[in-house]
Design an enzyme around this catalytic site. Structure first.
Site, short mmCIF file in Angstrom:
data_model
loop_
_atom_site.label_atom_id
_atom_site.label_comp_id
_atom_site.label_asym_id
_atom_site.label_seq_id
_atom_site.Cartn_x
_atom_site.Cartn_y
_atom_site.Cartn_z
N TYR A 162 0.94 -1.15 0.62
CA TYR A 162 0.18 0.08 0.52
C TYR A 162 0.90 1.42 0.06
O TYR A 162 0.61 1.70 -0.82
CB TYR A 162 -1.31 -0.06 1.36
N LYS A 169 -2.86 8.71 2.43
CA LYS A 169 -4.15 8.31 3.35
C LYS A 169 -3.86 8.88 5.26
O LYS A 169 -4.62 9.31 5.23
CB LYS A 169 -4.57 6.92 3.69
P1 NAP Z 1 -12.00 3.51 -8.43
O1 NAP Z 1 -12.86 3.17 -8.80
O2 NAP Z 1 -10.83 3.36 -9.91
O3 NAP Z 1 -12.63 5.22 -8.09
C1 NAP Z 1 -11.24 5.79 -7.71
C2 NAP Z 1 -11.34 7.62 -8.21
O4 NAP Z 1 -10.50 8.45 -8.73
C3 NAP Z 1 -11.73 6.99 -9.67
O5 NAP Z 1 -13.48 7.40 -10.44
C4 NAP Z 1 -10.86 7.77 -10.29
O6 NAP Z 1 -10.96 8.55 -11.75
C5 NAP Z 1 -10.46 8.94 -9.89
N1 NAP Z 1 -9.31 9.82 -9.91
C6 NAP Z 1 -8.24 9.51 -9.93
N2 NAP Z 1 -7.33 11.10 -10.44
C7 NAP Z 1 -8.53 11.50 -9.90
C8 NAP Z 1 -8.53 13.28 -10.45
N3 NAP Z 1 -7.22 14.05 -10.45
N4 NAP Z 1 -9.38 13.62 -10.29
C9 NAP Z 1 -10.75 13.36 -10.28
N5 NAP Z 1 -10.73 12.66 -10.11
C10 NAP Z 1 -9.33 11.30 -10.00
O7 NAP Z 1 -11.87 3.21 -6.82
P2 NAP Z 1 -12.54 2.47 -5.61
O8 NAP Z 1 -11.81 2.09 -4.70
O9 NAP Z 1 -13.48 3.58 -5.43
O10 NAP Z 1 -11.44 4.46 -4.75
C11 NAP Z 1 -12.93 5.28 -4.24
C12 NAP Z 1 -11.42 5.73 -3.36
O11 NAP Z 1 -12.01 4.84 -1.64
C13 NAP Z 1 -10.71 5.96 -2.90
O12 NAP Z 1 -9.75 7.15 -2.14
C14 NAP Z 1 -9.95 4.60 -2.17
O13 NAP Z 1 -8.94 5.19 -1.80
C15 NAP Z 1 -10.78 4.64 -1.18
N6 NAP Z 1 -11.01 3.26 -0.73
C16 NAP Z 1 -11.13 2.03 -1.58
C17 NAP Z 1 -11.16 0.82 -0.76
C18 NAP Z 1 -10.52 -0.19 -1.45
O14 NAP Z 1 -10.39 -1.47 -1.53
N7 NAP Z 1 -11.00 -0.48 -3.43
C19 NAP Z 1 -10.72 1.00 0.68
C20 NAP Z 1 -10.43 1.76 1.15
C21 NAP Z 1 -10.75 2.96 0.79
P3 NAP Z 1 -9.87 7.37 -12.94
O15 NAP Z 1 -10.67 6.21 -12.96
O16 NAP Z 1 -10.85 8.53 -14.02
O17 NAP Z 1 -8.41 7.93 -12.08
#
Ligand code: NAP
Length: 262
Positions: A162, A169
């Site tokens: 990570y 984070k």
């Molecule tokens: P995700 O669908 O890939 O979402 C991440 C989002 O961030 C995507 O829509 C991405 O857009 C966007 N993004 C990245 N760079 C950006 C920028 N410069 N401007 C605007 N948007 C941007 O994955 P997710 O897992 O749902 O992640 C959402 C949040 O949950 C994140 O903060 C992640 O760290 C957190 N989280 C995830 C998990 C897990 O296991 N999945 C666990 C805990 C926390 P693009 O796809 O266009 O780059």
């Protein structure tokens, strides 16, 4: 139950902006579905042209045409977002920041090899952007409201691979506390949900992510992984009146995994 006997939703009459919808597996999409179910009026923001077609389809399913492209690293995009929301004249009540990015190579090699560029990029997109978004939206929340972001256990514990994202984070969680202190007097609450690992596009960038899922299913008190719908329901809680006393919190929605020692 007929339409007349339907209980009012927890977010009835609230205007909500959800940033970070990329596809159907995005946590932001699960949150948007739950917000819609609870009666919120939705604005969806996505990063840029690459996602537009997909997000348009998802927005139609969610019954909204209020779509905005916004790369959160671009001040001009944030200004456009602010202007588009302001032109609606309706106050904003809830904002969800579901955005993170780190280079794939920084999620695969030893943390000590992180480049300055990779470190700053992860901080910019994944932590500083919450501050920039909060600054853009707070003036649009005259009735107060809620800003929620998404974090992960890697902020406070070492999770293999990570790496740079864990440090981002940690900064994000500190930003939540400082923003909560700044915005509390305006009635704006700021919280994070620390979600358990969930298979999404971002998660797939982390090397050996499947082994993290296996470890959680084996050792979490609930002996399973986290369902995106559970994260979404926690986001509803934080955005609704039920969450009115909560600010500056990191709320774990992770089947209890974070309490375990060995
Ligand atoms: P995700 O669908 O890939 O979402 C991440 C989002 O961030 C995507 O829509 C991405 O857009 C966007 N993004 C990245 N760079 C950006 C920028 N410069 N401007 C605007 N948007 C941007 O994955 P997710 O897992 O749902 O992640 C959402 C949040 O949950 C994140 O903060 C992640 O760290 C957190 N989280 C995830 C998990 C897990 O296991 N999945 C666990 C805990 C926390 P693009 O796809 O266009 O780059």
């Amino acid at each position: 139950m007929n339409e007349n006997s339907r209980m009012p939703g927890l977010l009835e009459g609230k205007n909500a902006l959800i940033l970070g919808v990329a596809n159907r597996w995005s946590l932001a999409y699960a949150i948007a579905e739950a917000f819609k179910r609870e009666g919120a009026r939705l604005w969806l923001a996505y990063q840029g042209e690459r996602q537009r077609q997909t997000v348009e389809i998802l927005a139609e399913e969610l019954g909204t045409r209020r779509l905005l492209a916004c790369d959160v690293t671009q001040e001009a995009d944030l200004e456009q977002l602010r202007q588009a929301l302001r032109s609606q004249a309706d106050p904003l009540h809830a904002v969800v920041h579901s955005i993170a990015f780190a280079r794939r190579e920084d999620l695969a090699r030893p943390f000590i090899e992180t480049s300055q560029e990779g470190f700053l990029l992860a901080q910019h997109v994944s932590a500083y952007s919450l501050v920039a978004v909060a600054r853009a939206v707070a003036p649009l929340m005259p009735e107060g409201g809620s800003i929620t972001t998404l974090s992960y256990l890697g902020a406070v514990r070492v999770v293999p691979n990570y790496n740079v994202m864990g440090v981002a984070k940690a900064a994000l969680e500190a930003c939540v506390r400082y923003l909560a202190a700044d915005l509390g007097p305006q009635g704006i609450r700021v919280n994070a949900i620390s979600a358990g690992p969930i298979k999404t596009a971002s998660a797939r960038a982390i090397k050996d992510f499947a082994s993290v899922l296996d470890a959680v299913a084996e050792r979490a008190p609930l002996r399973r992984n986290t369902d995106p719908a559970e994260v979404a329901d926690a986001a509803v809680l934080l955005a609704s009146e039920l969450g009115r006393g909560l600010t500056g919190n990191i709320l774990f929605v992770d089947a209890g995994f974070q309490i375990m020692g060995i």
